[in-house]
Scaffold this active site. Structure first.
Site, short mmCIF file in Angstrom:
data_model
loop_
_atom_site.label_atom_id
_atom_site.label_comp_id
_atom_site.label_asym_id
_atom_site.label_seq_id
_atom_site.Cartn_x
_atom_site.Cartn_y
_atom_site.Cartn_z
N ASP A 86 0.88 -1.17 0.00
CA ASP A 86 0.00 0.00 0.00
C ASP A 86 0.91 1.22 0.00
OD1 ASP A 86 -2.10 -1.74 0.32
OD2 ASP A 86 -2.67 -1.07 2.33
N HIS A 143 5.15 -7.34 -0.13
CA HIS A 143 4.86 -8.64 -0.72
C HIS A 143 5.48 -8.76 -2.11
CE1 HIS A 143 1.57 -9.68 2.26
NE2 HIS A 143 1.81 -8.41 2.53
N SER A 246 8.77 3.76 4.97
CA SER A 246 9.82 4.12 4.04
C SER A 246 9.35 3.98 2.60
CB SER A 246 11.08 3.28 4.28
OG SER A 246 12.16 3.85 3.60
#
Length: 286
Positions: A86, A143, A246
């Site tokens: 995200d 992921h 980050s």
């Protein structure tokens, strides 16, 4: 000026301290800090596996929280690459020989990003890149964008400049200066680099096959080879997580992937959505 000001701050000391403070079980103090963070950054706890902030024992437990089942859908198109996180797109596009766009009108070197590794630089010359910024409110696990076999991991010491949009606009070569972990995967479309970039107040980065990737005392480039370990990850499998937020950078070889034509700077992405088609796909952006 912004770069100079950040250089005056003891970046590593403050970041490691933040990491240590995020780990203790402080009971009501921890709960208070989590509630304040949720309210300030408008964190959506309805999509978290643990929605009640009182159940988190440490701040890091909260920050690295998992999503509940069904909160994200991994796109089913096998000829696609999915967003690994995200976040919000910083920049994307083609690597112009060995130059990547950091911000409007500002570029940085692929060789610098690869910590001077000429072999890696050669692999990704004229390829494609995508840079995604994770804000404090975001889900901070990352992921696999495509199925692949882990070949190597490289820890690169460096600065810990903030990676918020203002810093990205004003600190030349920021992503090639900051501490980072480079993971190289062999995939059906060639090699793909997954780069987790550290930042101010990022306590550490953790990879599922390794654990926390902590810098050595002498802060030297460190490499782990996994070619003979048969570590296979499917598209959508968890790679690791940031302990505070980050940036993630994806690198692909020349003509291996083309980004979705709807992608643009500042567009918000969710884990699992299609970001591009692989060499076998269509409806592509060069």
């Amino acid at each position: 000026m912004k770069s100079c000001l950040q250089n005056l701050i003891p970046q590593h000391f403050l970041s490691r301290l933040a990491g240590k403070l995020a780990n203790p079980r402080l009971g009501l103090i921890t709960q208070w800090a989590i509630k304040k963070f949720i309210a300030h950054y408008k964190v959506n706890m309805a999509e978290a596996k643990i929605a009640d902030c009182r159940e988190f024992k440490t701040f890091n437990d909260f920050f690295t929280r998992e999503l509940k089942a069904g909160a994200r859908v991994i796109a089913s198109d096998e000829n696609s690459m999915i967003s690994p996180v995200d976040g919000c797109i910083s920049e994307l596009g083609a690597i112009e020989k060995d130059k990547l766009l950091q911000a409007k009108g500002a570029y940085f070197n692929l060789l610098d990003l690869c910590a001077g590794d000429k072999a890696l630089n050669k692999i990704f010359e004229n390829g494609s890149f995508l840079t995604i910024y994770l804000a404090p409110k975001d889900y901070h696990r990352f992921h696999m964008p495509i199925a692949g076999k882990l070949l190597q991991m490289i820890y690169v010491p460096g600065k810990l400049y903030s990676v918020n949009p203002s810093s990205v606009q004003n600190v030349p070569g920021l992503f090639a200066l900051n501490e980072r972990v480079i993971c190289i995967f062999e995939t059906d479309i060639g090699k793909v680099a997954f780069i987790a970039v550290g930042a101010m107040i990022v306590g550490s980065m953790s990879m599922n096959w390794h654990g926390i990737v902590a810098p050595s005392n002498n802060r030297m480039i460190t490499q782990w080879d996994y070619a003979d370990k048969n570590i296979m990850l499917k598209r959508g499998d968890e790679v690791g997580h940031f302990r505070l937020g980050s940036t993630v950078i994806l690198l692909c070889e020349h003509n291996a992937v083309r980004w979705n034509s709807l992608l643009q700077t500042k567009k918000t992405l969710q884990l699992g959505e299609i970001i591009g088609k692989t060499a076998a796909g269509t409806s592509l952006r060069s």
